[in-house]
Design an enzyme around this catalytic site. Structure first.
Site, PDB file in Angstrom:
ATOM      1  N   HIS A   1      52.659  -1.969 102.621  1.00 50.85           N
ATOM      2  CA  HIS A   1      51.655  -2.693 101.846  1.00 50.85           C
ATOM      3  C   HIS A   1      51.638  -2.277 100.376  1.00 50.85           C
ATOM      4  CE1 HIS A   1      49.009   0.874 101.806  1.00 50.85           C
ATOM      5  NE2 HIS A   1      49.416   1.059 103.045  1.00 50.85           N
ATOM      6  N   ASP A   2      51.427  -3.267  99.527  1.00 50.68           N
ATOM      7  CA  ASP A   2      51.256  -3.068  98.083  1.00 50.68           C
ATOM      8  C   ASP A   2      52.517  -2.584  97.384  1.00 50.68           C
ATOM      9  OD1 ASP A   2      48.298  -3.611  98.046  1.00 50.68           O
ATOM     10  OD2 ASP A   2      48.290  -1.842  99.334  1.00 50.68           O
TER      11      ASP A   2
ATOM     12  N   GLY B   1      53.419   2.751 101.630  1.00 46.78           N
ATOM     13  CA  GLY B   1      52.633   1.862 100.789  1.00 46.78           C
ATOM     14  C   GLY B   1      52.703   2.202  99.312  1.00 46.78           C
TER      15      GLY B   1
END
Length: 263
Positions: free
Chosen positions: A121-122, A139
């Site tokens: 994520h991100d 992440g």
């Protein structure tokens, strides 16, 4: 016309581009947007607020747009944005972002993501990336253009890898790697410049010599690293690659990946 296999499940609201083929047993969520001339070969899952660019080829059991592997995520409508021309092989996973991380995971164009690799994520991944088998990003990682990450390697969350870096297989990357670097090892250390990659990108012999001399002064000269960094700053104007490396170091908030002798 797009071609959708009758066994595929495409939810109302999904957008499928012209000429795209959706193979057997694919699942396409209602918030997915898939560009033109893509090929989802079968048993591909695209869920969440996920956008896939044109001319991507996605192999079976890839899951794009799954929830972040982050305990703070509460189902917010965060996104995954994948560019055009990517090849995503079997079992690869890419997650949407988190609110605290800006809400978006981004993958550039023309990448090659081998089986079972993971984009957390991100993360932000540049163009022309190559992730070998089971290469994994935690992440919030930032990966530059034309980065190669070797098989079974893992990159710690919040780590930056500059453009044109090569990471060897079975490496654990915990620190930021300068552009054009070659890093390797269980706890990855900077071994040298990625000279093969630089030659492939048409660096002349003069440019290679200039950047190598800078690299030697910065990482293997006398004094502390901080002292050497100050001493090489006037070399910024000698080559765009030197300016890129110094700019990358200047923006860093985490430790820098250094040669073993520096650790």
């Amino acid at each position: 016309m797009s071609k959708i296999d009758p066994t595929a499940r495409v939810e109302d609201g999904a957008v499928i581009g012209e000429g795209t083929e959706i193979g057997p047993f694919c699942i396409i969520g209602r918030n997915a947007r898939i560009g033109a001339n893509c090929r989802l070969l079968g048993q591909v899952t695209v869920i969440g607020h996920t956008t896939v660019g044109d001319a991507c080829v996605i192999s079976p059991f890839a899951v794009l747009g799954g929830a972040p592997q982050d305990l703070s995520y509460k189902g917010e409508p965060t996104t995954l944005d994948i560019g055009s021309g990517n090849t995503i092989r079997e079992g690869a996973t890419m997650n949407v972002g988190t609110v605290k991380g800006g809400g978006k995971t981004r993958v550039g164009n023309d990448g090659y993501f081998m089986n079972n690799c993971h984009v957390g994520h991100d993360c932000v991944v540049g163009n022309n990336a190559i992730f070998a088998t089971s290469a994994t990003l935690g992440g919030h990682c930032e990966i530059g253009d034309a980065v190669y990450i070797g098989g079974l390697s893992a990159v710690h969350q919040f780590t930056r890898i500059g453009s044109y870096v090569m990471v060897g297989g079975l490496s654990g990357v915990r620190d930021d790697i300068i552009p054009y670097g070659l890093a390797n090892g269980q706890y990855a250390a900077l071994e040298s410049l990625n000279l093969i990659g630089m030659k492939r990108r048409k660096f002349t012999k003069q440019r290679l010599a200039t950047v190598r001399a800078f690299y030697q002064k910065l990482f293997h000269g006398p004094g502390t690293f901080a002292e050497r960094l100050e001493s090489v700053r006037p070399l910024e104007s000698e080559d765009p690659a030197i300016a890129e490396i110094l700019g990358f170091i200047g923006k860093g908030k985490r430790p820098l990946c250094l040669p073993t002798i520096e650790k």
